[in-house]
Design a protein around this motif. Structure first.
Motif, mmCIF file in Angstrom:
data_model
loop_
_atom_site.group_PDB
_atom_site.id
_atom_site.type_symbol
_atom_site.label_atom_id
_atom_site.label_comp_id
_atom_site.label_asym_id
_atom_site.label_seq_id
_atom_site.Cartn_x
_atom_site.Cartn_y
_atom_site.Cartn_z
ATOM 1 N N GLN A 14 -5.660 -24.669 37.157
ATOM 2 C CA GLN A 14 -6.228 -23.639 36.282
ATOM 3 C C GLN A 14 -5.661 -23.767 34.872
ATOM 4 O O GLN A 14 -6.398 -23.667 33.886
ATOM 5 N N GLN A 15 -4.356 -23.977 34.783
ATOM 6 C CA GLN A 15 -3.726 -24.108 33.473
ATOM 7 C C GLN A 15 -4.323 -25.277 32.693
ATOM 8 O O GLN A 15 -4.609 -25.150 31.501
ATOM 9 N N ARG A 16 -4.538 -26.383 33.368
ATOM 10 C CA ARG A 16 -5.122 -27.564 32.704
ATOM 11 C C ARG A 16 -6.552 -27.285 32.243
ATOM 12 O O ARG A 16 -6.938 -27.652 31.137
ATOM 13 N N LYS A 17 -7.333 -26.665 33.099
ATOM 14 C CA LYS A 17 -8.712 -26.341 32.729
ATOM 15 C C LYS A 17 -8.750 -25.401 31.526
ATOM 16 O O LYS A 17 -9.544 -25.585 30.600
ATOM 17 N N LEU A 18 -7.893 -24.397 31.550
ATOM 18 C CA LEU A 18 -7.853 -23.446 30.447
ATOM 19 C C LEU A 18 -7.387 -24.110 29.152
ATOM 20 O O LEU A 18 -7.933 -23.843 28.083
ATOM 21 N N LEU A 19 -6.411 -24.984 29.272
ATOM 22 C CA LEU A 19 -5.926 -25.699 28.091
ATOM 23 C C LEU A 19 -7.015 -26.593 27.512
ATOM 24 O O LEU A 19 -7.211 -26.649 26.294
ATOM 25 N N ASP A 20 -7.749 -27.283 28.385
ATOM 26 C CA ASP A 20 -8.861 -28.124 27.926
ATOM 27 C C ASP A 20 -9.913 -27.296 27.198
ATOM 28 O O ASP A 20 -10.412 -27.697 26.134
ATOM 29 N N LEU A 21 -10.250 -26.151 27.762
ATOM 30 C CA LEU A 21 -11.219 -25.256 27.107
ATOM 31 C C LEU A 21 -10.707 -24.802 25.751
ATOM 32 O O LEU A 21 -11.453 -24.795 24.763
ATOM 33 N N GLN A 22 -9.450 -24.421 25.705
ATOM 34 C CA GLN A 22 -8.864 -23.941 24.458
ATOM 35 C C GLN A 22 -8.870 -25.033 23.390
ATOM 36 O O GLN A 22 -9.215 -24.774 22.236
ATOM 37 N N GLN A 23 -8.525 -26.250 23.770
ATOM 38 C CA GLN A 23 -8.510 -27.347 22.807
ATOM 39 C C GLN A 23 -9.907 -27.650 22.276
ATOM 40 O O GLN A 23 -10.094 -27.868 21.080
ATOM 41 N N ALA A 24 -10.892 -27.669 23.149
ATOM 42 C CA ALA A 24 -12.273 -27.922 22.723
ATOM 43 C C ALA A 24 -12.759 -26.806 21.803
ATOM 44 O O ALA A 24 -13.398 -27.058 20.773
ATOM 45 N N ARG A 75 -16.955 -18.170 20.822
ATOM 46 C CA ARG A 75 -15.832 -17.368 21.333
ATOM 47 C C ARG A 75 -16.218 -16.651 22.624
ATOM 48 O O ARG A 75 -15.468 -16.642 23.596
ATOM 49 N N LEU A 76 -17.408 -16.063 22.623
ATOM 50 C CA LEU A 76 -17.873 -15.337 23.796
ATOM 51 C C LEU A 76 -18.117 -16.284 24.972
ATOM 52 O O LEU A 76 -17.757 -15.982 26.119
ATOM 53 N N ASP A 77 -18.727 -17.432 24.705
ATOM 54 C CA ASP A 77 -18.972 -18.418 25.761
ATOM 55 C C ASP A 77 -17.664 -18.942 26.340
ATOM 56 O O ASP A 77 -17.534 -19.096 27.556
ATOM 57 N N THR A 78 -16.705 -19.207 25.463
ATOM 58 C CA THR A 78 -15.414 -19.719 25.924
ATOM 59 C C THR A 78 -14.697 -18.682 26.785
ATOM 60 O O THR A 78 -14.104 -19.017 27.812
ATOM 61 N N ARG A 79 -14.783 -17.436 26.386
ATOM 62 C CA ARG A 79 -14.167 -16.370 27.188
ATOM 63 C C ARG A 79 -14.790 -16.321 28.586
ATOM 64 O O ARG A 79 -14.082 -16.195 29.583
ATOM 65 N N GLU A 80 -16.122 -16.435 28.657
ATOM 66 C CA GLU A 80 -16.794 -16.441 29.963
ATOM 67 C C GLU A 80 -16.328 -17.625 30.810
ATOM 68 O O GLU A 80 -16.093 -17.485 32.021
ATOM 69 N N LYS A 81 -16.202 -18.781 30.187
ATOM 70 C CA LYS A 81 -15.756 -19.975 30.914
ATOM 71 C C LYS A 81 -14.327 -19.792 31.422
ATOM 72 O O LYS A 81 -14.003 -20.201 32.535
ATOM 73 N N MET A 82 -13.493 -19.181 30.598
ATOM 74 C CA MET A 82 -12.108 -18.934 31.014
ATOM 75 C C MET A 82 -12.064 -17.955 32.181
ATOM 76 O O MET A 82 -11.332 -18.164 33.149
ATOM 77 N N GLN A 83 -12.859 -16.913 32.092
ATOM 78 C CA GLN A 83 -12.901 -15.925 33.179
ATOM 79 C C GLN A 83 -13.365 -16.575 34.478
ATOM 80 O O GLN A 83 -12.894 -16.221 35.555
ATOM 81 N N ALA A 84 -14.281 -17.528 34.383
ATOM 82 C CA ALA A 84 -14.802 -18.195 35.574
ATOM 83 C C ALA A 84 -13.744 -19.057 36.268
ATOM 84 O O ALA A 84 -13.836 -19.309 37.470
ATOM 85 N N ILE A 85 -12.737 -19.486 35.526
ATOM 86 C CA ILE A 85 -11.666 -20.299 36.105
ATOM 87 C C ILE A 85 -10.697 -19.440 36.918
ATOM 88 O O ILE A 85 -10.094 -19.892 37.880
ATOM 89 N N LEU A 86 -10.587 -18.180 36.543
ATOM 90 C CA LEU A 86 -9.652 -17.277 37.208
ATOM 91 C C LEU A 86 -10.243 -16.733 38.504
ATOM 92 O O LEU A 86 -11.452 -16.631 38.648
ATOM 93 N N ASN A 87 -9.360 -16.363 39.409
ATOM 94 C CA ASN A 87 -9.850 -15.708 40.623
ATOM 95 C C ASN A 87 -9.821 -14.194 40.393
ATOM 96 O O ASN A 87 -9.345 -13.716 39.374
ATOM 97 N N GLU A 88 -10.307 -13.443 41.346
ATOM 98 C CA GLU A 88 -10.463 -12.000 41.166
ATOM 99 C C GLU A 88 -9.151 -11.273 40.897
ATOM 100 O O GLU A 88 -9.125 -10.281 40.180
#
Length: 90
Positions: A14-24, A75-88
């Protein structure tokens, strides 16, 4: 939302996915901020002289507005993508 490396409740994956999203996200936003700066310079040039170039000023402002809207959407799209990486529970 703290998504930085080492966030307590996140897996390494999850950390790697979030970091990749943040960098992009940051790379895209930087490009857009540079475009806004360029349009601001164009607008300043249009103000120079005895008579400001009204159409050039308006065109530059429209481009700035469009870029700002794209930045907000990203910003909004990235937030949605980040939320999708997290569990409930996160």
């Amino acid at each position: 939302m703290g998504f930085g490396p080492g966030s307590a409740d996140l897996s390494v994956k999850q950390q790697r996915k979030l970091l990749d999203l943040q960098q992009a996200f940051q790379a895209h936003q930087l490009e857009r901020m540079q475009s806004i700066q360029q349009q601001s310079f164009e607008m300043q040039k249009a103000y120079l002289g005895d008579t400001p170039d009204k159409q050039a000023i308006l065109d530059a402002q429209k481009k700035i507005n469009e870029i700002n809207l794209k930045m907000l959407e990203d910003r909004l799209d990235t937030r949605e993508k980040m939320q999708a990486i997290l569990n409930e529970s996160q």
